[in-house]
Design a protein around this motif. Structure first.
Motif, PDB file in Angstrom:
ATOM      1  N   UNK A  58      18.298  46.523  45.905  1.00 27.31           N
ATOM      2  CA  UNK A  58      17.412  46.188  44.794  1.00 27.31           C
ATOM      3  C   UNK A  58      18.218  45.563  43.669  1.00 27.31           C
ATOM      4  N   UNK A  59      18.516  44.266  43.814  1.00 25.26           N
ATOM      5  CA  UNK A  59      19.238  43.533  42.770  1.00 25.26           C
ATOM      6  C   UNK A  59      18.311  43.316  41.578  1.00 25.26           C
ATOM      7  N   UNK A  60      18.849  43.418  40.379  1.00 25.27           N
ATOM      8  CA  UNK A  60      18.034  43.289  39.169  1.00 25.27           C
ATOM      9  C   UNK A  60      18.623  42.282  38.199  1.00 25.27           C
ATOM     10  N   UNK A  61      19.492  42.760  37.288  1.00 21.54           N
ATOM     11  CA  UNK A  61      20.062  41.854  36.301  1.00 21.54           C
ATOM     12  C   UNK A  61      20.865  40.745  36.952  1.00 21.54           C
ATOM     13  N   UNK A  62      20.754  39.553  36.403  1.00 15.22           N
ATOM     14  CA  UNK A  62      21.509  38.389  36.888  1.00 15.22           C
ATOM     15  C   UNK A  62      22.119  37.670  35.689  1.00 15.22           C
ATOM     16  N   UNK A  63      23.386  37.304  35.799  1.00 16.86           N
ATOM     17  CA  UNK A  63      24.015  36.475  34.769  1.00 16.86           C
ATOM     18  C   UNK A  63      25.241  35.820  35.373  1.00 16.86           C
TER      19      UNK A  63
ATOM     20  N   UNK B  80      28.494  51.693  38.637  1.00 15.48           N
ATOM     21  CA  UNK B  80      27.990  52.033  37.303  1.00 15.48           C
ATOM     22  C   UNK B  80      27.350  53.422  37.262  1.00 15.48           C
ATOM     23  N   UNK B  81      27.503  54.216  38.331  1.00 11.25           N
ATOM     24  CA  UNK B  81      27.031  55.589  38.312  1.00 11.25           C
ATOM     25  C   UNK B  81      25.905  55.843  39.288  1.00 11.25           C
ATOM     26  N   UNK B  82      25.760  57.091  39.767  1.00  8.42           N
ATOM     27  CA  UNK B  82      24.746  57.422  40.761  1.00  8.42           C
ATOM     28  C   UNK B  82      23.353  57.540  40.165  1.00  8.42           C
ATOM     29  N   UNK B  83      22.405  56.817  40.748  1.00 13.83           N
ATOM     30  CA  UNK B  83      20.978  56.918  40.406  1.00 13.83           C
ATOM     31  C   UNK B  83      20.672  56.528  38.960  1.00 13.83           C
ATOM     32  N   UNK B  84      21.545  55.771  38.316  1.00 18.16           N
ATOM     33  CA  UNK B  84      21.320  55.426  36.905  1.00 18.16           C
ATOM     34  C   UNK B  84      20.240  54.358  36.731  1.00 18.16           C
ATOM     35  N   UNK B  85      19.867  53.677  37.816  1.00 17.53           N
ATOM     36  CA  UNK B  85      18.876  52.589  37.770  1.00 17.53           C
ATOM     37  C   UNK B  85      19.336  51.471  36.847  1.00 17.53           C
ATOM     38  N   UNK B  86      20.458  50.839  37.227  1.00 18.23           N
ATOM     39  CA  UNK B  86      21.002  49.725  36.446  1.00 18.23           C
ATOM     40  C   UNK B  86      20.061  48.528  36.541  1.00 18.23           C
ATOM     41  N   UNK B  87      19.588  48.044  35.396  1.00 19.33           N
ATOM     42  CA  UNK B  87      18.648  46.927  35.380  1.00 19.33           C
ATOM     43  C   UNK B  87      19.252  45.731  34.650  1.00 19.33           C
ATOM     44  N   UNK B  88      18.873  45.502  33.392  1.00 16.37           N
ATOM     45  CA  UNK B  88      19.268  44.283  32.695  1.00 16.37           C
ATOM     46  C   UNK B  88      20.772  44.134  32.542  1.00 16.37           C
ATOM     47  N   UNK B  89      21.234  42.871  32.581  1.00 10.15           N
ATOM     48  CA  UNK B  89      22.658  42.535  32.506  1.00 10.15           C
ATOM     49  C   UNK B  89      22.858  41.257  31.712  1.00 10.15           C
ATOM     50  N   UNK B  90      23.805  41.274  30.771  1.00  6.12           N
ATOM     51  CA  UNK B  90      24.296  40.043  30.143  1.00  6.12           C
ATOM     52  C   UNK B  90      25.797  40.181  29.928  1.00  6.12           C
ATOM     53  N   UNK B  91      26.479  39.041  29.990  1.00  4.82           N
ATOM     54  CA  UNK B  91      27.885  38.994  29.628  1.00  4.82           C
ATOM     55  C   UNK B  91      28.030  38.610  28.156  1.00  4.82           C
ATOM     56  N   UNK B  92      29.207  38.899  27.612  1.00  3.85           N
ATOM     57  CA  UNK B  92      29.528  38.478  26.254  1.00  3.85           C
ATOM     58  C   UNK B  92      29.267  36.980  26.098  1.00  3.85           C
TER      59      UNK B  92
END
Length: 493
Positions: free
Chosen positions: A272-277, A347-359
């Motif tokens: 389940x890929x989510x954030x893209x940058x 990034x941790x177990x079951x944290x549900x990592x969603x949105x992503x941006x780089x600096x």
């Protein structure tokens, strides 16, 4: 009487089954490790502990009291950029400083599906979990424009610019007068000029997407050149338990070429890929991925990773390069482990990592957060104790590689009584360089910045020359040594 007797027996059996399910769901596996121990470049991966019933610990959303806000890392402040929104999820900043947000929930599911009684029961359970987590209900299916014209850090304009033709919309991108929107089942193209208060006209469908499913969000990112769209499509299931036929076209990232109007599968095996940058160091695509469940509270960690073309990350058969999931019944493709990639950063177990941006150039987050990735961890539903429910920063070195452990940027979402004020969902850069965070269950967009910070410089792009093509088959180590010695000799002259 016979019919009444059968109905009575059915309800007795149903109540007993629900009681047994509640008994197991109220227990579950308690974590042995901290979240940080299962995060970073070398996460601790315990032996799997398969579960027949998932561990369930849902933080019920209760909202933010008036005047309350997340706790910010030292040197940062946070305020409400916008509020009163109906389940805001994906944020997208336009070049003129306007911000778009999709108000969305899961698409409607046909209650009379073909899966029989077990699928019906699963649907009831899923509905219960969604309700407890604050994500149940009908999708608003709206795109809202947020505008901070006076630059005070609060959006005074909040306008619905599109409803027609939207069906559980998620990802958005804009380029050269075209707004691209990913519904759960299709990618659409709209005519839209910057500054407009309405997206009108009929859309053009660019490509169909596998509809709905367990993971229904469809994030999308346009390439900096403006010629390609990348669309993330999650799986229906946890580990392919519904059969791999229903996973056709899922658990992958698609690429759509806007010049040729053709699509191709870009990367596979991503549950389940989510954030893209795109990495500012290399220009390469990166993503956040939600990994599988029901192997215990410490497995499997979600991850942040680069996505070269043709990448394979192993789902459902393999996780973290060479860990085989023995629960999967579908035959494993030949040589899968040999070409499965290891995720770069956990990034941790079951944290549900969603949105992503780089600096990004012009950010006002201060020197402590000037070179890395910002990730919204939406929060667990199946870990004891809960994990996520925060926004974290992952530092990157000068070569564009992550280092260390995730650092909490925004916290304070979870209450001591096990409830939660909100759930951070997406991150995006505002026009003034502040970081915006959508909080879907609270209906708020948060704004974080370092007061008085000077706009940050752009990340220096790494450049180099490609290795010359080989004219004959040789040991690559010998070729590397020759090139290295030749380079050293040239520097010594």
């Amino acid at each position: 009487m016979a019919i009444l007797r059968k109905l009575a027996i059915f309800f007795v059996v149903l109540i007993a089954a629900l009681g047994i399910a509640f008994y197991f769901l109220s227990r579950g596996d308690t974590a042995d490790l901290t979240v940080d121990e299962v995060a970073g470049l070398e996460p601790t991966l315990q032996e799997p502990d398969p579960e027949n019933f998932p561990t369930v610990q849902i933080a019920e959303p209760v909202g933010w009291p008036d005047g309350d806000s997340p706790t910010a890392a030292d040197g940062l402040s946070v305020n409400r950029f916008a509020e009163g929104l109906d389940h805001p999820r994906v944020l997208y900043a336009l070049p003129n400083g306007d911000v778009l947000v999709t108000l969305t929930r899961a698409p409607k599911v046909d209650p009379g599906g073909e899966g029989g009684i077990m699928d019906t029961i699963r649907g009831w359970v899923a509905s219960f979990l969604f309700s407890r987590a604050g994500s149940a209900g009908e999708s608003p299916n709206q795109i809202v424009l947020l505008r901070d014209a006076d630059g005070d850090g609060i959006a005074e304009t909040k306008t619905v610019i599109r409803e027609e033709g939207l069906d559980s919309p998620s990802g958005m991108s804009w380029y050269d007068g075209k707004l691209y929107v990913a519904n759960h089942d299709a990618v659409l193209e709209f005519d839209y000029e910057l500054g407009g208060d309405r997206v009108s006209g009929e859309p053009r469908k660019l490509m169909d997407l596998p509809p709905g499913g367990g993971h229904w969000m469809r994030n999308m990112e346009i390439h900096p050149d403006g010629d390609r769209l990348f669309i993330a499509v999650g799986s229906v299931s946890n580990i392919g338990e519904s059969g791999m036929e229903v996973e056709e076209g899922r658990a992958m990232i698609w690429e759509y070429n806007l010049n040729t109007n053709r699509q191709r599968q870009f990367a596979l095996g991503l549950r389940n890929a989510n954030g893209l940058d795109f990495s500012p160091w290399s220009g390469e695509l990166w993503t956040t991925v939600n990994e599988r469940d029901m192997l215990g509270s410490d497995l499997v960690p979600d991850y942040l990773t680069n996505v070269p073309i043709g990448a394979q990350y192993g789902w459902p058969w393999v996780y973290y390069k060479d860990n085989i999931d023995r629960r999967v019944e579908a035959p494993m493709p030949a040589y899968l482990i040999e070409y499965t990639r290891n995720p770069v950063y956990a990034v941790g177990p079951h944290v549900a990592a969603l949105g992503l941006v780089f600096t990004k150039e012009g950010h006002v987050m201060g020197e402590d957060f000037a070179s890395g990735a910002f990730i919204a961890r939406h929060g667990s539903w199946n870990r004891k104790p809960p994990s996520g429910y925060d926004v974290v920063y992952v530092e990157f070195d000068e070569r564009g590689n992550p280092v260390g452990k995730p650092v909490e940027l925004l916290g304070g979402f979870l209450n001591e009584d096990g409830t939660t004020k909100g759930r951070p969902t997406w991150v995006e850069w505002a026009g003034d360089g502040s970081l915006l965070v959508s909080d879907d269950t609270a209906g708020i967009i948060w704004r974080a910045a370092s007061p008085g910070a000077e706009p940050g410089a752009a990340i220096a792009r790494i450049s180099g020359n490609a290795l010359p093509p080989q004219r004959e088959l040789r040991d690559p180590r010998a070729t590397f040594e020759e090139d290295y010695l030749r380079t050293q000799a040239g520097q010594a002259q």
